[in-house]
Design an enzyme around this catalytic site. Structure first.
Site, PDB file in Angstrom:
ATOM      1  N   ASP A 108      31.916 -40.042  41.208  1.00 38.13           N
ATOM      2  CA  ASP A 108      30.597 -40.651  41.458  1.00 38.13           C
ATOM      3  C   ASP A 108      30.855 -42.127  41.817  1.00 38.13           C
ATOM      4  O   ASP A 108      30.371 -43.031  41.158  1.00 38.13           O
ATOM      5  CB  ASP A 108      29.648 -40.487  40.258  1.00 38.13           C
ATOM      6  CG  ASP A 108      30.158 -41.148  38.981  1.00 38.13           C
ATOM      7  OD1 ASP A 108      31.389 -41.330  38.847  1.00 38.13           O
ATOM      8  OD2 ASP A 108      29.328 -41.502  38.125  1.00 38.13           O
ATOM      9  N   ASP A 152      35.924 -45.316  39.538  1.00 34.60           N
ATOM     10  CA  ASP A 152      36.265 -44.132  40.350  1.00 34.60           C
ATOM     11  C   ASP A 152      37.116 -44.567  41.541  1.00 34.60           C
ATOM     12  O   ASP A 152      38.059 -43.862  41.935  1.00 34.60           O
ATOM     13  CB  ASP A 152      35.004 -43.459  40.897  1.00 34.60           C
ATOM     14  CG  ASP A 152      34.060 -42.996  39.800  1.00 34.60           C
ATOM     15  OD1 ASP A 152      34.026 -41.814  39.488  1.00 34.60           O
ATOM     16  OD2 ASP A 152      33.341 -43.865  39.258  1.00 34.60           O
ATOM     17  N   ASN A 206      26.891 -42.552  38.889  1.00 32.47           N
ATOM     18  CA  ASN A 206      26.707 -44.000  38.815  1.00 32.47           C
ATOM     19  C   ASN A 206      25.548 -44.460  39.697  1.00 32.47           C
ATOM     20  O   ASN A 206      24.873 -45.442  39.410  1.00 32.47           O
ATOM     21  CB  ASN A 206      27.986 -44.719  39.261  1.00 32.47           C
ATOM     22  CG  ASN A 206      29.051 -44.688  38.186  1.00 32.47           C
ATOM     23  OD1 ASN A 206      28.734 -44.751  36.998  1.00 32.47           O
ATOM     24  ND2 ASN A 206      30.305 -44.564  38.585  1.00 32.47           N
ATOM     25  N   THR A 214      35.408 -37.347  37.422  1.00 32.44           N
ATOM     26  CA  THR A 214      35.276 -38.684  36.827  1.00 32.44           C
ATOM     27  C   THR A 214      33.827 -39.165  36.883  1.00 32.44           C
ATOM     28  O   THR A 214      33.564 -40.363  36.833  1.00 32.44           O
ATOM     29  CB  THR A 214      36.217 -39.692  37.523  1.00 32.44           C
ATOM     30  OG1 THR A 214      35.889 -39.729  38.921  1.00 32.44           O
ATOM     31  CG2 THR A 214      37.670 -39.309  37.356  1.00 32.44           C
ATOM     32  N   PHE A 263      28.501 -42.319  29.139  1.00 35.61           N
ATOM     33  CA  PHE A 263      27.671 -42.139  30.330  1.00 35.61           C
ATOM     34  C   PHE A 263      27.844 -40.788  31.042  1.00 35.61           C
ATOM     35  O   PHE A 263      26.860 -40.108  31.348  1.00 35.61           O
ATOM     36  CB  PHE A 263      27.913 -43.285  31.347  1.00 35.61           C
ATOM     37  CG  PHE A 263      27.115 -43.072  32.615  1.00 35.61           C
ATOM     38  CD1 PHE A 263      25.762 -43.360  32.665  1.00 35.61           C
ATOM     39  CD2 PHE A 263      27.719 -42.529  33.750  1.00 35.61           C
ATOM     40  CE1 PHE A 263      25.010 -43.120  33.814  1.00 35.61           C
ATOM     41  CE2 PHE A 263      26.979 -42.287  34.903  1.00 35.61           C
ATOM     42  CZ  PHE A 263      25.625 -42.592  34.935  1.00 35.61           C
ATOM     43  N   ASN A 264      29.079 -40.395  31.359  1.00 39.95           N
ATOM     44  CA  ASN A 264      29.260 -39.179  32.175  1.00 39.95           C
ATOM     45  C   ASN A 264      28.695 -37.937  31.477  1.00 39.95           C
ATOM     46  O   ASN A 264      28.188 -37.026  32.136  1.00 39.95           O
ATOM     47  CB  ASN A 264      30.742 -38.942  32.498  1.00 39.95           C
ATOM     48  CG  ASN A 264      31.258 -39.914  33.531  1.00 39.95           C
ATOM     49  OD1 ASN A 264      30.486 -40.535  34.254  1.00 39.95           O
ATOM     50  ND2 ASN A 264      32.569 -40.071  33.589  1.00 39.95           N
ATOM     51  N   HIS A 288      38.342 -46.731  33.054  1.00 41.73           N
ATOM     52  CA  HIS A 288      38.065 -45.389  32.535  1.00 41.73           C
ATOM     53  C   HIS A 288      38.664 -44.283  33.421  1.00 41.73           C
ATOM     54  O   HIS A 288      39.514 -43.502  32.999  1.00 41.73           O
ATOM     55  CB  HIS A 288      36.553 -45.146  32.459  1.00 41.73           C
ATOM     56  CG  HIS A 288      35.802 -46.104  31.611  1.00 41.73           C
ATOM     57  ND1 HIS A 288      35.894 -46.122  30.242  1.00 41.73           N
ATOM     58  CD2 HIS A 288      34.909 -47.085  31.929  1.00 41.73           C
ATOM     59  CE1 HIS A 288      35.086 -47.053  29.750  1.00 41.73           C
ATOM     60  NE2 HIS A 288      34.479 -47.657  30.759  1.00 41.73           N
ATOM     61  N   ASP A 289      38.138 -44.191  34.638  1.00 37.76           N
ATOM     62  CA  ASP A 289      38.425 -43.002  35.468  1.00 37.76           C
ATOM     63  C   ASP A 289      39.902 -42.844  35.859  1.00 37.76           C
ATOM     64  O   ASP A 289      40.419 -41.719  35.843  1.00 37.76           O
ATOM     65  CB  ASP A 289      37.540 -43.020  36.719  1.00 37.76           C
ATOM     66  CG  ASP A 289      36.064 -42.878  36.355  1.00 37.76           C
ATOM     67  OD1 ASP A 289      35.772 -42.386  35.254  1.00 37.76           O
ATOM     68  OD2 ASP A 289      35.214 -43.249  37.175  1.00 37.76           O
TER      69      ASP A 289
END
Ligand code: BDR
Ligand code: CA
Length: 304
Positions: free
Chosen positions: A9, A14, A38, A122, A163-164, A236-237
């Site tokens: 996203d 990402d 996102n 992701t 979030f995801n 993160h991703d």
């Protein structure tokens, strides 16, 4: 060689995952699917095409689903901006979206290559859940699903949810109960890989398009994170890609994993059950961040 499908996203982190995957010769990107998360799907798709065009990433880019399966749509424009990737300015692109549906692409590719393809979502798990619902054999024939999402502690959208997962909890529950081999790169581990100002400065003079895109993107991401009270932004991703490059840089617990779908305060929580010897999900707990930065340096060197 790891053959992967990325479901993104695109978003600031990402985009780093795309850089790390495309710049690592041990990884072959079979295709990239852009899902809503996102930002709305039109923007995450546009961002994905822009990044791929700018860095000559040849993998086909497909449109994934444009909304979560059950819940009302949310986005993370407060962090990633109006475009979903505020910061870098891209020249007009020539890369176009690949015809056909991204979920169909995931199903067809996994079924045609049993136990060969790793899915790397992701963003929200909407496309992966839909692929499993449309063709349950995807869960048996996929090599692994390495997803960024969840937390065994606090969340980052609510106290309970990351979030995801919060953006499509019902999809996450379908994936977590599908029986597919799962690896969870949650906040437990991704918050250990933080970008400091000093490290960002070391990339400013890197004579690579990938590094200048990274700096423009990270300046914006860092500022957003600071507006929300975090000192440094987390990578993160790209932790999902780092796992594929060197799983020994993480420690794990194998646990039963489910998603809370009912609680008013806990909707979207990743609920971690007993330790298991097999099945469930491998949940990343600790990492060695320095190794991550070495991997990213190598990726920059291998890209335009
Ligand atoms: C996750 O949420 C998104 O905003 C990031 O791209 C990452 O996938 C972190 O919670
Ligand atoms: Ca993301």
């Amino acid at each position: 060689m790891e053959r992967i499908i990325m479901d993104v996203d695109t978003g600031h982190d990402d985009a780093v995952a795309l850089v790390l995957a495309a710049g690592s010769p041990q990884i072959q990107i079979e295709g990239i699917v852009a899902v809503a998360g996102n930002q709305v799907r039109e923007r995450t798709l546009e961002n994905t095409l822009n990044v791929c065009d700018y860095l000559d990433i040849e993998a086909p880019v497909f449109a994934g689903l444009d909304r979560p399966i059950v819940r009302r749509q949310i986005t993370a424009g407060n962090i990633h901006g109006k475009t979903g990737l505020d910061g870098p300015v891209f020249p007009p692109r020539t890369k176009q979206v690949h015809p056909g549906n991204g979920v169909r692409f995931i199903i067809d590719t996994v079924l045609a290559n049993p136990h060969e393809i790793t899915l790397v979502p992701t963003g929200p798990l909407t496309d992966i859940a839909m692929a499993i619902r449309m063709e349950p054999a995807v869960a048996d024939l996929v090599k692994e699903i390495v997803f960024m999402g969840g937390s065994t502690g606090e969340g980052n959208v609510t106290y309970s949810a990351e979030f995801n997962i919060f953006a499509d909890p019902e999809a996450a529950q379908i994936v977590c109960t599908s029986g597919a081999p799962l690896v969870m790169m949650g906040l437990d581990v991704t918050l250990q890989v933080m970008l400091t100002d000093e490290r960002l400065d070391t990339y400013r003079e890197f004579p690579k398009k990938a590094a200048s895109m990274f700096c423009a993107s990270m300046d914006n991401y860092m500022a957003s994170c600071r507006r929300h009270g975090h000192d440094y932004p987390a990578m993160h991703d790209p932790c999902c890609i780092a796992y594929l490059l060197d799983r020994d840089m993480f420690s794990f617990e194998r646990r039963e994993l489910q998603i809370e779908l009912q609680g008013a305060l806990t909707y979207g929580r990743t609920v971690v059950g007993p330790h298991l010897d097999e099945g469930g999900a491998l949940i990343a707990k600790k990492t060695k961040p320095e190794q991550f930065w070495n991997m990213l340096d190598t990726a920059f060197r291998n890209l335009p």
